[in-house]
Design an enzyme around this catalytic site. Structure first.
Site, PDB file in Angstrom:
ATOM      1  N   CYS A  49       0.861  -1.188   0.000  1.00 37.32           N
ATOM      2  CA  CYS A  49       0.000   0.000   0.000  1.00 37.32           C
ATOM      3  C   CYS A  49       0.895   1.235   0.000  1.00 37.32           C
ATOM      4  O   CYS A  49       1.610   1.495   0.972  1.00 37.32           O
ATOM      5  CB  CYS A  49      -0.891  -0.016   1.238  1.00 37.32           C
ATOM      6  SG  CYS A  49      -2.008   1.384   1.285  1.00 37.32           S
ATOM      7  N   CYS A  91      -4.748   6.002  -4.488  1.00 34.99           N
ATOM      8  CA  CYS A  91      -4.110   4.695  -4.296  1.00 34.99           C
ATOM      9  C   CYS A  91      -2.655   4.860  -4.727  1.00 34.99           C
ATOM     10  O   CYS A  91      -2.379   5.128  -5.899  1.00 34.99           O
ATOM     11  CB  CYS A  91      -4.819   3.653  -5.149  1.00 34.99           C
ATOM     12  SG  CYS A  91      -3.996   2.050  -5.161  1.00 34.99           S
TER      13      CYS A  91
END
Ligand SMILES: N[C@@H](CCC[C@H](N)C(=O)O)C(=O)O
Length: 281
Positions: A85, A219
């Site tokens: 992430c 993201c």
């Protein structure tokens, strides 16, 4: 399993938001329970977030061989595991700095997609070395949303991405349904899907539908995948640097000549508290 009450913090990077669970010895949460993750991330009944970042000392986790100095145990809001992430790792690094857990050497953060090095910049942004992209294929993948089909580029940043260039970011629609992709075998474990418009030679804007979450405001691994796809689309080659605009802000992605990508952007911690398991349904 786990302690009756435990501390939590909340932070975000370009409005991709996360709940941090400090668990240095790895025993407060045992093997983090999916139901707990879903409850914490619930925006109505829980605290609300796109994902959970459990903070474990690298040597005290058993998920990967090299857990770095600190291991980021990342979970999507639906409880599923994401290998990496890019926004989360900056928020994780911000937590480490604010908690006084960073020494003079660059911090090595362990993830399920390998160890990533972190640099704290003077302008308060944080840079993560995201490693090398894998580009399994640029042809044959089609994503479908809102009745439209687009060809997509497969870029793997430790986690899977399908990048589709569109004329208008409104075209994919409001994501009432998750976008679909073909062929199904391209992404046996699901995929994060980015829709992109080019704004200039080195600037793009994107929206993202994240695996295990839904549409998010940003993201980080997706911005890296998009910078790679945009570089290839323009017939450029590394080194390139792209500004990537997302609904929650903007980040800078550099694809260096050693084939590593770096991701630079903001990260803040903005709330904290103590959670009691008696609040669980
Ligand atoms: N928001 C993240 C990506 C989180 C993981 C992703 N949903 C997956 O399942 O791969 C980022 O900033 O990179």
């Amino acid at each position: 399993m786990g302690a009756d009450t435990f501390p939590w913090l909340k932070g975000h990077g370009t409005e991709n938001d996360f709940i941090l669970l400090p668990d240095p010895d790895g025993f407060v949460h045992g093997d983090l329970d999916d139901d707990l993750v879903r409850f914490l991330c619930d925006r109505h009944a829980g605290i609300g977030a796109d994902g959970v970042l459990r903070v474990i000392e690298g040597a005290k986790q058993s998920y990967v061989e090299d857990g770095g100095d600190w291991f980021m145990d990342y979970r999507n809001a639906d409880g599923s595991i994401g290998e990496m992430c890019g926004n989360g790792i900056r928020v994780f690094a911000r937590y480490l700095a604010e908690a006084g857990l960073v020494g003079s050497k660059p911090v090595r953060v362990g993830t399920r997609a390998g160890v990533k090095e972190i640099v704290y910049n003077d302008d308060q942004t944080i840079t993560a070395d995201m490693g090398e992209p894998l580009i399994p294929g640029t042809e044959g993948i089609v994503v479908t949303a809102n009745g439209h089909d687009w060809p997509a580029v497969h870029v793997d940043m430790g986690n899977p991405h399908a990048v589709a260039f569109v004329d208008d970011l409104a075209d994919p629609g409001p994501f009432a349904e998750a976008p679909r992709w073909t062929p199904a075998e391209a992404y046996p474990n699901g995929v994060n899907i980015e829709f992109v418009t080019r704004q200039g030679p080195n600037e793009v804007s994107m929206r993202v539908h994240e695996r295990g979450v839904g549409e998010t405001r940003s993201c980080g691994t997706g911005t890296c995948a998009v910078a790679v796809a945009a570089t290839l689309q323009a017939g450029q080659s590394a080194p390139t640097t792209y500004r990537v605009n997302v609904p929650g802000g903007a980040v800078t992605v550099s694809w260096r000549s050693d084939n590593h990508l770096t991701l630079t952007g903001p990260a803040v911690i903005h709330a904290r508290g103590t959670f009691s398991r008696t609040w669980l349904p």
